[in-house]
Design an enzyme around this catalytic site. Structure first.
Site, PDB file in Angstrom:
ATOM      1  N   LYS A 155       0.851  -1.189   0.000  1.00 43.66           N
ATOM      2  CA  LYS A 155       0.000   0.000   0.000  1.00 43.66           C
ATOM      3  C   LYS A 155       0.889   1.241   0.000  1.00 43.66           C
ATOM      4  CE  LYS A 155      -3.821   1.977   2.734  1.00 43.66           C
ATOM      5  NZ  LYS A 155      -4.672   1.747   3.941  1.00 43.66           N
ATOM      6  N   SER A 187      -9.453   1.922   3.057  1.00 46.01           N
ATOM      7  CA  SER A 187      -8.528   2.657   2.217  1.00 46.01           C
ATOM      8  C   SER A 187      -7.526   1.768   1.494  1.00 46.01           C
ATOM      9  CB  SER A 187      -7.786   3.698   3.055  1.00 46.01           C
ATOM     10  OG  SER A 187      -6.943   3.090   4.012  1.00 46.01           O
ATOM     11  N   SER A 213     -10.059  -0.511   7.125  1.00 48.90           N
ATOM     12  CA  SER A 213      -9.365  -0.356   5.849  1.00 48.90           C
ATOM     13  C   SER A 213      -8.716  -1.623   5.302  1.00 48.90           C
ATOM     14  CB  SER A 213      -8.307   0.750   5.962  1.00 48.90           C
ATOM     15  OG  SER A 213      -8.933   1.989   6.183  1.00 48.90           O
TER      16      SER A 213
END
Length: 506
Positions: free
Chosen positions: A100, A181, A205
């Site tokens: 990420k 996210s 997330s």
């Protein structure tokens, strides 16, 4: 996104076929990859080339990856040479990993949390989890797209959008919400752009994008994995975990990234007592549901769409669990659940705003080089780059609210204490009174229950709605309960085998 030279996918597959190699790249697992490495039917370079080509082909549609690593093939070659000289580092040796974009690397990749404000910044060192991945021999494939600033900038921006990466799209139904996210990590894993990805979670997330993209996400106990070198939201709630296609893959990644880190010493030292001798892979048991007491939190099984279909699917899953030896305690309720789920009432909103400003300012101040050094600088950058950051559409109301905080004062301490009390009187009391090994929920709203207490959870694919959009089931527990959760999640996965590759339905 950076471009690289590699063998085009059709040519690569043709060359493998001609040479007698029959490795199936699609849905490949860590174990199948390592077997192919071992018998010589696959190299790390070939696997990396496949994923790079897959990203090149699908990313214009899915926006799952922000950039690929220009050194990925070199790292793959190193792994291949090490195997030829009998140096084998374990299950992740030679396996490409997408990170990420808030997980820092000290290399030619950017770490920007999806924002142009951090483009060109230089981290002082690899994030703690990245150092562990490199020691395990993994190949850093690139950075996955994410909700910009972990969805902590704006109330109106889509949860899977970033200025740098664009709008992430669900590979099953392109118009469906892939959730954030860690959206890019989940999309990439689901669409076979990588077998292994890492996400981060503050509140939902990892759990939510795993649920929406039919992949497995492990949200570890806070502190089990280092947050050092991760663009933060809240040190009290932030955690780093794997997002993969199978429970086994996710668990093998978890084994590689847990442990003490001097750069995140307080949290990782406190959580180190939870790490079992021999690691987590030993808990991949097909009979892992046997003897388990699992509470069903019905509040999270009420759906506004496809309700009848999803209810039927979950009832079938409950029966499957019972047949596999689990005792299900139904219709359980967490005390003060409505308060927990309302961030303005629980104290989460007050605490996160202050924690974010302090933690982000600390992170930015430690960068070796950066265009911005504080939250105030980021706010100013956005105001100066309104078009690139789509300020007129989305604004930065959360940033502005965070900037107005003045540290952890009486209001913030009271909010944190309230969340602690809600957790003790809620999930902890419920589990102790009913002698539960885990609670079971659907929908990612339950993630908040886990988030405010620093508790772990594992999301596993559970089915697909009438519209084709995936949905998952989440096993959650108290701090350090990963062994129990892994046993249940793995046994459930093996008994149901729900997951299927995405259809890219319009």
């Amino acid at each position: 996104m950076a471009r690289m030279c590699f063998v085009p996918l059709p040519l690569l597959l043709l060359l493998l076929a001609i040479s007698g190699h029959a490795f199936d790249f699609q849905e490949a697992t860590i174990d199948s990859i390592q077997l192919a490495f071992e018998d010589g039917t696959l190299t790390s370079r070939q696997l990396t080339e496949f994923y790079l080509e897959r990203i090149s082909s699908l990313n214009p549609l899915l926006h799952a990856v922000i950039e690929v690593n220009p050194d990925a093939l070199r790292q793959a070659d190193v792994a291949d040479r090490e195997r030829r000289t009998t140096r084998r580092r374990g299950g992740l040796h030679g396996i490409p990993v997408l990170l990420k974009d808030n997980i820092a690397t000290r290399d030619r990749l950017n770490t920007t949390a999806g924002s142009f404000a951090l483009l060109g910044s230089v981290a002082p060192r690899d994030a703690g989890v990245v150092r562990r991945l490199r020691r395990a021999g993994a190949v850093v494939l690139g950075k996955a797209n994410m909700a910009e600033w972990a969805d902590f900038r704006s109330l109106s921006a889509p949860s899977s959008w970033s200025a740098r990466g664009g709008q992430g799209r669900n590979p099953y139904v392109l118009g469906a919400d892939p959730c954030g996210s860690s959206s890019g990590s989940a999309i990439a894993a689901a669409a076979n752009m990588a077998a292994v990805t890492l996400g981060t979670e503050t509140d939902g997330s990892i759990i939510c994008p795993s649920d929406k993209n039919s992949v497995v996400g492990i949200k570890p106990t806070v502190g089990l994995t280092s947050r050092a070198g991760v663009v933060p939201v809240s040190p009290r709630q932030d955690t780093v975990g794997p997002i993969c296609r199978t429970v086994s893959d996710a668990v093998q990644v978890l084994d590689a990234i847990v442990g003490f880190d001097e750069q995140d010493s307080a949290a990782t030292k406190a959580a180190s007592k939870y790490i079992p001798h021999g690691g987590y892979k030993q808990f991949l048991k097909v009979d892992g549901l046997k003897g388990k007491r699992i509470g069903i939190l019905r509040a999270f099984f009420n759906y506004s769409s496809d309700g009848a279909t999803k209810t039927r699917v979950f009832e079938e899953h409950f029966n499957t669990m019972r047949r596999n030896g689990a005792t299900l305690i139904d219709n359980l309720e967490i005390a003060n659940l409505s308060t927990i789920l309302d961030v303005s009432q629980s104290g989460e909103q007050v605490a996160l705003l202050a924690e974010f400003k302090l933690a982000l300012n600390s992170y930015l101040s430690q960068l070796s080089n950066s265009p911005v050094r504080s939250l105030a600088d980021v706010i100013a950058f956005n105001n100066e780059h309104t078009a690139e950051e789509r300020m007129e559409e989305f604004g930065q109301i959360i940033f502005l609210a965070a900037q107005n905080t003045t540290g952890i004062g009486p209001a913030e301490r009271s909010a944190i204490a309230k969340m602690s009390e809600l957790s003790m009187e809620g999930l902890e009391k419920l589990m102790m009174e009913n002698k539960l090994d885990a609670v079971m929920t659907a929908k990612s709203g339950a993630a908040t229950v886990l988030a405010i207490g620093g508790y772990p959870g594992i999301s596993v694919p559970a089915g697909y709605g009438e519209d084709g959009v995936p949905f998952g089931i989440c096993f959650g527990g108290l701090k350090g309960s990963e062994p129990n959760l892994i046993e249940m999640a793995y046994a459930f996965e093996q008994a149901t085998m729900v997951r299927k590759p995405p259809s890219f339905k319009q």
